[in-house]
Each structure stands twice: as structure tokens, then as C-alpha cells.
Design a protein around this motif. Structure first.
Motif, PDB file in Angstrom:
ATOM      1  N   ASN A 191       3.624  -3.986  -8.932  1.00  0.00           N
ATOM      2  CA  ASN A 191       4.435  -5.013  -9.228  1.00  0.00           C
ATOM      3  C   ASN A 191       3.534  -5.922 -10.159  1.00  0.00           C
ATOM      4  O   ASN A 191       2.437  -5.651 -10.161  1.00  0.00           O
ATOM      5  N   SER A 192       4.196  -7.006 -10.546  1.00  0.00           N
ATOM      6  CA  SER A 192       3.476  -7.826 -11.497  1.00  0.00           C
ATOM      7  C   SER A 192       2.440  -8.885 -10.719  1.00  0.00           C
ATOM      8  O   SER A 192       1.539  -9.387 -11.584  1.00  0.00           O
ATOM      9  N   ASN A 193       2.285  -8.847  -9.504  1.00  0.00           N
ATOM     10  CA  ASN A 193       1.209  -9.503  -8.805  1.00  0.00           C
ATOM     11  C   ASN A 193      -0.192  -8.573  -8.829  1.00  0.00           C
ATOM     12  O   ASN A 193      -1.173  -9.233  -8.172  1.00  0.00           O
ATOM     13  N   ASN A 222       2.704  -4.810  -2.915  1.00  0.00           N
ATOM     14  CA  ASN A 222       3.897  -5.090  -3.406  1.00  0.00           C
ATOM     15  C   ASN A 222       4.832  -5.668  -2.460  1.00  0.00           C
ATOM     16  O   ASN A 222       5.584  -6.697  -3.078  1.00  0.00           O
ATOM     17  N   ASN A 226       3.648  -9.636  -2.068  1.00  0.00           N
ATOM     18  CA  ASN A 226       3.664 -10.176  -3.110  1.00  0.00           C
ATOM     19  C   ASN A 226       2.415 -11.306  -3.313  1.00  0.00           C
ATOM     20  O   ASN A 226       2.397 -12.329  -3.748  1.00  0.00           O
TER      21      ASN A 226
END
Length: 367
Positions: free
Chosen positions: A242-244, A219, A222
């Protein structure tokens, strides 16, 4: 020679189930005794075995909540009637080794670990429990621990899956053991193509695997992280991420192999007795970032096949990932794979058969 195999449960595929598969390939007529069998979570090659379940199979929800039945397992394992067998091989992480055999039956235990929540992980296991639950667990665990030590005397010969586990067998049971590393299918997990840009975790999503630690680090950085596997912490971890970070759930072996082959590096943040997935990743030529404790110290070579981080905290793992980002191109996939080949299935089967042959001869000469 009549052979029986004893394992704790068939509820999904992990390293211990792959050991049982290898045992069954060596002794294809041997029945496999397990507490519970969840057919829906097991490949057909396992479901085709002669599987004999305990009375725990009949308890509602036992196929998914079998861990809750630990207090009943010592009694259940003692109900298996193995009087017809010359050789019993138990694959044990908690209670399988506790089977009762006749005086003229040889019992070899392949110990993946002594019961960790009863011994070295006991305090970690209860630390987040309520006061009442701590009292209940401690009173139950005292009796289970006594049974665990007593039942170790029923084993004629111990095998350990690593030097790490051999030390704990000596510590907890005061028994010597021979180390035979578990099998990794290095004929299936092979080199192919160039690596991608993502990091990879293949794991059951349970607390002690410390996947949460990796999520926190990725997170912050990234960087792309792919997580394969399911478990009780799936929803919690997905909420944290998170989106990664991508969660793919349970995949086939073929799909997992593709992700191994194309990852930038494999991440292994937990402490394991042996840890098969880091070896599978190395068989595919990919370097490993591993917590420097437990079985990975025997399977990963610092600077040649991967990197260690020695404090199980966010900063230590973060530094290792950053170091891998800068240096992953220096790792030679052929060197990495060569290291994994020493854990092959054929090597395992050969060592097991040599050990069984030796011990059967010794045992019957004594008897």
C-alpha cells in the motif's frame, strides 16, 4: 607467507563480502578467487582487489544468473590452482570450501553456512517447483550433497559465523568449528539525532527473507515502512504494498546509515545464519523487531535491544509491531549500541589473526 582468499561471487554487497573485505585488509597482497565478478554491482574498493575469476565468468548472463550455475560450481572451484600458497582462506556459503590444496598448504574455511538449499532448506526450496523440476533438482542435488560432504574433508580448520552455524557444520559435516562473529563497522554506524516515525527493512528482496510478511503486516496496520534493497521479488513486493510502504532500491552506505539512525525500529522478518543488518541498526542505537530463530538470538537482547516474534506468521509479527509502537521510547539507544560493539571490525580482525597464527604454528609443526 603467501595467502589466497576464495569466495563464491562478487555480485553485490552482503555480509559475506564484508568478511572478505576484512580478510583482504589483513592480507592486502592476497588474490581473491571468485566464480564471477560483476563490477557494476561492487564498490571500487572491491574492484581494485586482485580478483581472479573462474571459467564461469565467460558464460553469458553468469554475472546476474550465477545461482543457475550451481551444478558447475564444484568443478569450477576445483580448477583453481592454489599450489603457490601457504595459506588459503575460503569464505563459503556453498562451494568455496571445495578448493584443492597441497599437503603443505593450510586451508581455513570461514563458513557462513553449509549449503542451505542442499541441507536444511532443501524441502522449502523445492516445494513450489513443478513435478518435473522437483525430479531434476533432486537428482542434481543428491550429487551436489555428496560432493559438499566430501569437500568438507579438504578443510583443515572450520570457523563459523555463529553458534547457530556451528551446530549445522557439526550436523552436516561432522566437524567441530570455532565461532568468530563477522565484522560490523561500528565506527561507521553510529548514533546521531532523534528517531523518526517509520520502520525500516534493509534486505535483498528474495523469498526466504520474508519481506512479504512484513508488507502484509504493515498494510494492515497502515504504519510507515521503508524498504531498502533490490532483488528478484522487487516488482512483486511493490505491487503488494500500500501507499504507506516506500521502496528505495539500492542506496549507498551513507544513505542507509541515515535511515538506520532515524527509524523508529528495524524489522527483520527472516531467519538468517547471523544477520548483519540488525547489528548495524543496533550500532545506530535503534531497536530491532526480529524473528526469534537463527542468528538474531545471538545478536538481539529481548527487551533491551529489541523484541522477538517466535512464529513466522502475520499475527505474531503484527503483535510484535504493536508492542513496539507502545514501548519504543523505553529503549535506550546507548545500551543498544553497546550491545553492537561486541561485533566490531577490530575485534573480528584480532580474533582472526590470533586464530590464523595459532593454526599456522600447529599445522607446520605437524607437517
Amino acid at each position: 607467507m603467501r595467502v589466497a582468499i576464495v569466495h563464491e561471487w562478487f555480485s553485490g554487497i552482503g555480509g559475506s563480502e564484508k568478511v572478505v573485505k576484512a580478510f583482504h585488509e589483513l592480507f592486502p597482497d592476497a588474490p581473491v578467487y571468485v566464480f564471477v565478478h560483476n563490477k557494476n554491482n561492487m564498490p571500487e574498493e572491491y574492484n581494485k582487489m586482485d580478483i581472479r575469476t573462474s571459467y564461469l565468468q565467460k558464460i553469458p548472463f553468469s554475472k546476474t544468473k550465477y545461482q543457475k550455475l550451481l551444478p558447475l560450481m564444484p568443478h569450477a572451484v576445483e580448477q583453481y590452482d592454489l599450489s603457490d600458497y601457504d595459506l588459503v582462506i575460503s569464505s563459503s556459503t556453498c562451494c568455496a570450501k571445495g578448493v584443492i590444496t597441497k599437503a603443505d598448504t593450510l586451508h581455513i574455511c570461514y563458513c557462513h553456512t553449509p549449503m542451505r538449499y542442499g541441507w536444511d532448506l532443501y524441502h522449502e526450496y523445492i516445494k513450489d517447483k513443478s513435478t518435473i523440476m522437483k525430479w531434476i533438482i533432486s537428482s542434481q542435488m543428491k550429487n551436489i550433497r555428496l560432493w559438499d560432504k566430501l569437500s568438507s574433508d579438504r578443510v583443515d580448520c572450520f570457523l563459523a559465523n555463529s553458534n547457530n552455524v556451528a551446530k549445522r557444520i557439526q550436523k552436516n559435516y561432522r566437524r567441530n568449528s570455532k565461532v568468530i562473529y563477522p565484522p560490523v563497522d561500528t565506527d561507521f554506524y553510529t548514533l546521531k539525532g532523534e528517531c523518526g516515525d517509520y520502520y525500516l527493512i534493509v534486505s535483498r528482496l528474495v523469498g526466504y527473507k520474508r519481506v512479504d510478511l512484513a508488507i502484509e503486516v504493515f498494510n494492515e496496520l497502515n504504519l510507515p515502512l521503508v524498504i531498502i534493497g533490490g532483488g528478484e521479488e522487487y516488482k512483486k513486493y511493490k505491487t503488494m504494498a500500500n501507499s504507506n510502504i516506500s521502496f528505495l532500491g539500492r542506496l549507498s552506505d551513507e544513505e542507509i546509515r541515515n535511515y538506520y539512525r532515524e527509524c523508529k525500529a528495524f524489522v527483520f522478518p527472516g531467519e538468517e545464519d547471523f544477520g548483519i543488518t540488525p547489528v548495524e541498526a543496533q550500532a545506530c542505537g535503534r531497536p530491532v523487531i526480529a524473528y526469534g530463530k537463527g542468528g538474531t538470538l545471538e545478536t538481539v537482547i529481548e527487551g533491551q535491544t529489541g523484541l522477538f516474534f517466535y512464529n513466522q506468521d502475520k499475527q505474531s509479527l503484527k503483535e510484535a509491531v504493536i508492542k513496539m509502537e507502545k514501548s519504543y521510547k523505553i529503549f535506550d539507544s546507548k545500551v543498544i549500541r553497546k550491545n553492537a560493539l561486541r561485533f566490531s571490525v577490530n575485534r573480528f580482525k584480532s580474533e582472526i589473526m590470533d586464530f590464523v597464527t595459532e593454526k599456522v604454528m600447529e599445522f607446520h609443526n605437524k607437517v
